[in-house]
Design a protein around this motif. Structure first.
Motif, PDB file in Angstrom:
ATOM      1  N   GLY A 104       0.813  -1.212   0.000  1.00 54.40           N
ATOM      2  CA  GLY A 104       0.000   0.000   0.000  1.00 54.40           C
ATOM      3  C   GLY A 104       0.847   1.263   0.000  1.00 54.40           C
ATOM      4  O   GLY A 104       0.543   2.225  -0.706  1.00 54.40           O
ATOM      5  N   LEU A 105       1.921   1.257   0.791  1.00 55.80           N
ATOM      6  CA  LEU A 105       2.823   2.412   0.789  1.00 55.80           C
ATOM      7  C   LEU A 105       3.457   2.617  -0.582  1.00 55.80           C
ATOM      8  O   LEU A 105       3.542   3.744  -1.083  1.00 55.80           O
ATOM      9  N   ALA A 106       3.906   1.513  -1.187  1.00 54.08           N
ATOM     10  CA  ALA A 106       4.559   1.616  -2.500  1.00 54.08           C
ATOM     11  C   ALA A 106       3.577   2.115  -3.554  1.00 54.08           C
ATOM     12  O   ALA A 106       3.912   2.996  -4.363  1.00 54.08           O
ATOM     13  N   LEU A 107       2.363   1.579  -3.565  1.00 52.97           N
ATOM     14  CA  LEU A 107       1.361   2.043  -4.532  1.00 52.97           C
ATOM     15  C   LEU A 107       1.027   3.510  -4.319  1.00 52.97           C
ATOM     16  O   LEU A 107       0.864   4.272  -5.281  1.00 52.97           O
ATOM     17  N   GLY A 108       0.922   3.912  -3.074  1.00 48.02           N
ATOM     18  CA  GLY A 108       0.606   5.306  -2.779  1.00 48.02           C
ATOM     19  C   GLY A 108       1.694   6.258  -3.237  1.00 48.02           C
ATOM     20  O   GLY A 108       1.422   7.292  -3.849  1.00 48.02           O
ATOM     21  N   VAL A 109       2.931   5.888  -2.971  1.00 44.75           N
ATOM     22  CA  VAL A 109       4.053   6.736  -3.381  1.00 44.75           C
ATOM     23  C   VAL A 109       4.151   6.810  -4.899  1.00 44.75           C
ATOM     24  O   VAL A 109       4.401   7.873  -5.466  1.00 44.75           O
ATOM     25  N   LEU A 110       3.921   5.689  -5.575  1.00 45.38           N
ATOM     26  CA  LEU A 110       4.039   5.681  -7.026  1.00 45.38           C
ATOM     27  C   LEU A 110       2.853   6.331  -7.732  1.00 45.38           C
ATOM     28  O   LEU A 110       2.977   6.761  -8.885  1.00 45.38           O
ATOM     29  N   SER A 111       1.708   6.423  -7.091  1.00 47.58           N
ATOM     30  CA  SER A 111       0.554   7.016  -7.751  1.00 47.58           C
ATOM     31  C   SER A 111       0.504   8.537  -7.610  1.00 47.58           C
ATOM     32  O   SER A 111      -0.171   9.210  -8.394  1.00 47.58           O
ATOM     33  N   ILE A 112       1.217   9.092  -6.656  1.00 54.49           N
ATOM     34  CA  ILE A 112       1.194  10.551  -6.472  1.00 54.49           C
ATOM     35  C   ILE A 112       1.741  11.294  -7.696  1.00 54.49           C
ATOM     36  O   ILE A 112       1.114  12.256  -8.153  1.00 54.49           O
ATOM     37  N   PRO A 113       2.874  10.895  -8.290  1.00 51.58           N
ATOM     38  CA  PRO A 113       3.325  11.599  -9.503  1.00 51.58           C
ATOM     39  C   PRO A 113       2.332  11.483 -10.661  1.00 51.58           C
ATOM     40  O   PRO A 113       2.196  12.413 -11.455  1.00 51.58           O
TER      41      PRO A 113
ATOM     42  N   SER B 275       0.779  14.646 -12.518  1.00 55.68           N
ATOM     43  CA  SER B 275       0.952  14.755 -13.958  1.00 55.68           C
ATOM     44  C   SER B 275      -0.385  14.934 -14.678  1.00 55.68           C
ATOM     45  O   SER B 275      -0.504  15.762 -15.589  1.00 55.68           O
ATOM     46  N   SER B 276      -1.374  14.166 -14.273  1.00 56.17           N
ATOM     47  CA  SER B 276      -2.688  14.285 -14.908  1.00 56.17           C
ATOM     48  C   SER B 276      -3.310  15.648 -14.654  1.00 56.17           C
ATOM     49  O   SER B 276      -3.899  16.242 -15.554  1.00 56.17           O
ATOM     50  N   ILE B 277      -3.180  16.131 -13.444  1.00 53.18           N
ATOM     51  CA  ILE B 277      -3.754  17.437 -13.117  1.00 53.18           C
ATOM     52  C   ILE B 277      -3.037  18.548 -13.875  1.00 53.18           C
ATOM     53  O   ILE B 277      -3.666  19.483 -14.383  1.00 53.18           O
ATOM     54  N   SER B 278      -1.710  18.439 -14.004  1.00 50.70           N
ATOM     55  CA  SER B 278      -0.972  19.488 -14.703  1.00 50.70           C
ATOM     56  C   SER B 278      -1.278  19.498 -16.193  1.00 50.70           C
ATOM     57  O   SER B 278      -1.177  20.550 -16.835  1.00 50.70           O
ATOM     58  N   LYS B 279      -1.638  18.354 -16.763  1.00 55.16           N
ATOM     59  CA  LYS B 279      -2.025  18.301 -18.172  1.00 55.16           C
ATOM     60  C   LYS B 279      -3.464  18.751 -18.395  1.00 55.16           C
ATOM     61  O   LYS B 279      -3.876  18.953 -19.526  1.00 55.16           O
ATOM     62  N   GLY B 280      -4.218  18.864 -17.325  1.00 55.87           N
ATOM     63  CA  GLY B 280      -5.613  19.253 -17.442  1.00 55.87           C
ATOM     64  C   GLY B 280      -6.539  18.057 -17.590  1.00 55.87           C
ATOM     65  O   GLY B 280      -7.730  18.236 -17.844  1.00 55.87           O
TER      66      GLY B 280
ATOM     67  N   ARG C  11      -8.347  14.376 -16.142  1.00 55.86           N
ATOM     68  CA  ARG C  11      -8.852  13.854 -14.878  1.00 55.86           C
ATOM     69  C   ARG C  11      -8.012  12.645 -14.481  1.00 55.86           C
ATOM     70  O   ARG C  11      -7.854  11.724 -15.270  1.00 55.86           O
ATOM     71  N   PRO C  12      -7.503  12.620 -13.271  1.00 54.76           N
ATOM     72  CA  PRO C  12      -6.640  11.511 -12.834  1.00 54.76           C
ATOM     73  C   PRO C  12      -7.451  10.317 -12.332  1.00 54.76           C
ATOM     74  O   PRO C  12      -7.414   9.958 -11.165  1.00 54.76           O
ATOM     75  N   ARG C  13      -8.196   9.676 -13.230  1.00 57.71           N
ATOM     76  CA  ARG C  13      -9.104   8.601 -12.820  1.00 57.71           C
ATOM     77  C   ARG C  13      -8.365   7.398 -12.273  1.00 57.71           C
ATOM     78  O   ARG C  13      -8.587   6.985 -11.130  1.00 57.71           O
ATOM     79  N   ILE C  14      -7.507   6.805 -13.083  1.00 59.59           N
ATOM     80  CA  ILE C  14      -6.829   5.580 -12.684  1.00 59.59           C
ATOM     81  C   ILE C  14      -5.878   5.855 -11.514  1.00 59.59           C
ATOM     82  O   ILE C  14      -5.788   5.060 -10.574  1.00 59.59           O
ATOM     83  N   ALA C  15      -5.179   6.970 -11.567  1.00 60.25           N
ATOM     84  CA  ALA C  15      -4.251   7.298 -10.490  1.00 60.25           C
ATOM     85  C   ALA C  15      -4.991   7.518  -9.172  1.00 60.25           C
ATOM     86  O   ALA C  15      -4.512   7.103  -8.111  1.00 60.25           O
ATOM     87  N   THR C  16      -6.144   8.124  -9.219  1.00 61.83           N
ATOM     88  CA  THR C  16      -6.928   8.342  -8.012  1.00 61.83           C
ATOM     89  C   THR C  16      -7.460   7.026  -7.464  1.00 61.83           C
ATOM     90  O   THR C  16      -7.450   6.802  -6.249  1.00 61.83           O
ATOM     91  N   ILE C  17      -7.905   6.155  -8.344  1.00 66.67           N
ATOM     92  CA  ILE C  17      -8.376   4.836  -7.901  1.00 66.67           C
ATOM     93  C   ILE C  17      -7.231   4.058  -7.265  1.00 66.67           C
ATOM     94  O   ILE C  17      -7.398   3.424  -6.221  1.00 66.67           O
ATOM     95  N   THR C  18      -6.060   4.120  -7.864  1.00 73.12           N
ATOM     96  CA  THR C  18      -4.894   3.447  -7.304  1.00 73.12           C
ATOM     97  C   THR C  18      -4.539   4.030  -5.940  1.00 73.12           C
ATOM     98  O   THR C  18      -4.198   3.290  -5.008  1.00 73.12           O
ATOM     99  N   LEU C  19      -4.622   5.332  -5.797  1.00 72.22           N
ATOM    100  CA  LEU C  19      -4.330   5.978  -4.520  1.00 72.22           C
ATOM    101  C   LEU C  19      -5.342   5.564  -3.454  1.00 72.22           C
ATOM    102  O   LEU C  19      -4.972   5.328  -2.295  1.00 72.22           O
TER     103      LEU C  19
END
Length: 73
Positions: free
Chosen positions: A10-19, A23-28, A30-38
């Motif tokens: 869980g820690l590893a997934l959380g750390v890896l999903s934050i970037p 990245s998704s937010i900076s591109k404009g 929606r961070p769907r998959i990254a948010t689900i992973t988080l």
């Protein structure tokens, strides 16, 4: 599954999903998959903390990570 293993995964997934979220937010986009992973990572950490007698402290986290990595190798 062992609470320590789920905690480290869980820690590893959380750390890896934050970037990915940033990245998704900076591109404009929606961070769907990254948010689900988080959220999955957070659920794994919460489940592990609730099922571990005594829980985890900041001092024990490095030892737990080392133990899980040692068990995998």
């Amino acid at each position: 599954m062992d609470p320590d293993t789920l905690f480290v995964i869980g820690l590893a997934l959380g750390v890896l999903s934050i970037p990915a979220v940033v990245s998704s937010i900076s591109k404009g986009d929606r961070p769907r998959i990254a948010t689900i992973t988080l959220m999955i990572a957070g659920a794994m950490v919460v489940w592990a903390m609730s099922n571990k007698p005594g829980g985890y402290t900041l001092e024990t986290i490095p030892a737990v990570v080392a133990k899980v990595l040692r068990d995998f190798t």
